[in-house]
Write a protein that holds these residues in place. Structure first.
Motif, short mmCIF file in Angstrom:
data_model
loop_
_atom_site.label_atom_id
_atom_site.label_comp_id
_atom_site.label_asym_id
_atom_site.label_seq_id
_atom_site.Cartn_x
_atom_site.Cartn_y
_atom_site.Cartn_z
N THR A 94 0.84 -1.19 0.00
CA THR A 94 0.00 0.00 0.00
C THR A 94 0.88 1.25 0.00
O THR A 94 1.86 1.31 0.74
CB THR A 94 -0.89 0.03 1.26
N PRO A 95 0.57 2.25 -0.84
CA PRO A 95 1.36 3.48 -0.83
C PRO A 95 1.43 4.07 0.58
O PRO A 95 0.44 4.11 1.30
CB PRO A 95 0.59 4.40 -1.79
N ARG A 96 2.61 4.53 0.96
CA ARG A 96 2.87 5.00 2.32
C ARG A 96 3.08 6.51 2.30
O ARG A 96 3.89 7.02 1.54
CB ARG A 96 4.11 4.29 2.86
N VAL A 97 2.35 7.21 3.16
CA VAL A 97 2.44 8.67 3.22
C VAL A 97 2.97 9.08 4.59
O VAL A 97 2.40 8.72 5.62
CB VAL A 97 1.08 9.34 2.98
N VAL A 98 4.06 9.81 4.60
CA VAL A 98 4.64 10.36 5.83
C VAL A 98 4.34 11.85 5.84
O VAL A 98 4.76 12.57 4.94
CB VAL A 98 6.16 10.12 5.91
N ILE A 99 3.59 12.31 6.84
CA ILE A 99 3.22 13.72 6.90
C ILE A 99 3.82 14.38 8.13
O ILE A 99 4.06 13.72 9.15
CB ILE A 99 1.68 13.91 6.90
N GLY A 100 4.11 15.67 8.02
CA GLY A 100 4.66 16.39 9.15
C GLY A 100 4.95 17.83 8.78
O GLY A 100 5.06 18.16 7.59
N THR A 101 5.06 18.67 9.79
CA THR A 101 5.43 20.07 9.59
C THR A 101 6.94 20.20 9.73
O THR A 101 7.53 19.63 10.66
CB THR A 101 4.73 20.97 10.62
N VAL A 102 7.56 20.92 8.81
CA VAL A 102 9.02 20.95 8.75
C VAL A 102 9.63 21.63 9.97
O VAL A 102 8.98 22.39 10.69
CB VAL A 102 9.49 21.66 7.47
N GLU A 103 10.90 21.35 10.18
CA GLU A 103 11.64 21.82 11.34
C GLU A 103 11.54 23.33 11.52
O GLU A 103 11.57 24.08 10.55
CB GLU A 103 13.11 21.42 11.18
N THR A 207 -4.63 18.26 -0.59
CA THR A 207 -3.63 17.25 -0.28
C THR A 207 -4.09 15.86 -0.67
O THR A 207 -3.31 15.03 -1.16
CB THR A 207 -3.28 17.27 1.23
N LEU A 208 -5.36 15.57 -0.48
CA LEU A 208 -5.88 14.24 -0.78
C LEU A 208 -5.67 13.88 -2.25
O LEU A 208 -5.16 12.81 -2.58
CB LEU A 208 -7.38 14.18 -0.44
N ASP A 209 -6.07 14.78 -3.13
CA ASP A 209 -5.96 14.51 -4.57
C ASP A 209 -4.51 14.53 -5.02
O ASP A 209 -4.11 13.75 -5.90
CB ASP A 209 -6.77 15.53 -5.37
N LYS A 210 -3.70 15.40 -4.43
CA LYS A 210 -2.29 15.49 -4.83
C LYS A 210 -1.54 14.22 -4.44
O LYS A 210 -0.73 13.70 -5.21
CB LYS A 210 -1.64 16.71 -4.17
N VAL A 211 -1.81 13.70 -3.24
CA VAL A 211 -1.16 12.46 -2.81
C VAL A 211 -1.59 11.31 -3.72
O VAL A 211 -0.77 10.48 -4.13
CB VAL A 211 -1.51 12.13 -1.34
#
Length: 221
Positions: A94-103, A207-211
């Motif tokens: 399954t495609p894996r998505v890692v999300i987070g706000t940058v440093e 974000t949903l469609d872009k991912v």
């Protein structure tokens, strides 16, 4: 009963208690939680997004009118009910998505909402939270060649660090194929190109469609 339609209406008017009860009753009645997301919650969020879109401010992500905060509570109440039902382990590959706000950035932009929504679309999701170091993104990307990084930022000053991240990923054979999506109100095509990211968007729902588009692109490579 049309659970999705009723849920959508409750969220739009900001009735958190009603939205929570409808979500629970819908699940008890055997409704697919993904259908509630696709036909109830996401359309409601789209409606709300149009209602509260800020056109006269250079920092719309900081604009929270009281009515919007009420609606956000309804959205979160619904997700708290639906998220456990979406918690099954994804299938291998399954495609894996890692999300987070940058440093050095604590921008949210509804980042905490996107994880369950992506799970509802069948992605394996890892949410690293806010103020995430570049090293942490690299470590997560190295765990799977199927990884897509979704980076949230409010500061244009973060562009240089994201550019370094892209360079680091490209130099490592284990992460060279990692896709990168930048999310932020101030991100545009020029910034995306300078960073070297695969794509960008300016709001949570996009974000949903872009991912999904990045995942499809990977499958075609």
């Amino acid at each position: 009963m049309d659970w999705a339609s009723s849920l959508r209406e409750a969220i739009v008017i900001g009735d958190a208690r009603k939205a929570e009860l409808l979500a629970r009753d819908a699940l008890t009645a055997g409704t697919d939680p993904r259908a509630l997301l696709a036909k109830g919650l996401i359309p409601a969020m789209q409606t709300v997004d149009m209602q509260f879109q800020c056109k006269d401010c250079d920092q719309p992500e900081l604009c929270y009118v009281p009515e919007q905060m009420v609606v956000n509570r309804a959205i979160r109440s619904t997700l708290e009910v639906l998220q456990p039902a979406l918690g099954e382990e994804p299938e291998e590959g399954t495609p894996r998505v890692v999300i987070g706000t940058v440093e050095s950035d604590r921008c949210d932009l509804g980042r905490d909402l996107i994880a369950p929504l992506l799970k509802g679309r069948g992605f394996a999701v890892v949410d690293l939270g806010t103020d995430v170091s570049l090293e942490a993104f690299v470590r997560e990307a190295a765990k799977s060649p199927e990884t897509i990084l979704a980076l949230y930022t409010r500061k244009l000053s973060s562009a240089e660090s994201m550019k370094r991240l892209k360079e680091t990923l490209s130099e490592n054979p284990a992460t060279a194929g990692t896709k990168m999506l930048i999310i932020g109100h101030h991100i545009d095509e020029e910034v995306r190109a300078d960073i070297g990211a695969n794509d960008f968007c300016q709001d949570v729902l996009a974000t949903l469609d872009k991912v999904a588009a990045l995942a499809n692109r990977r499958n075609q490579e």
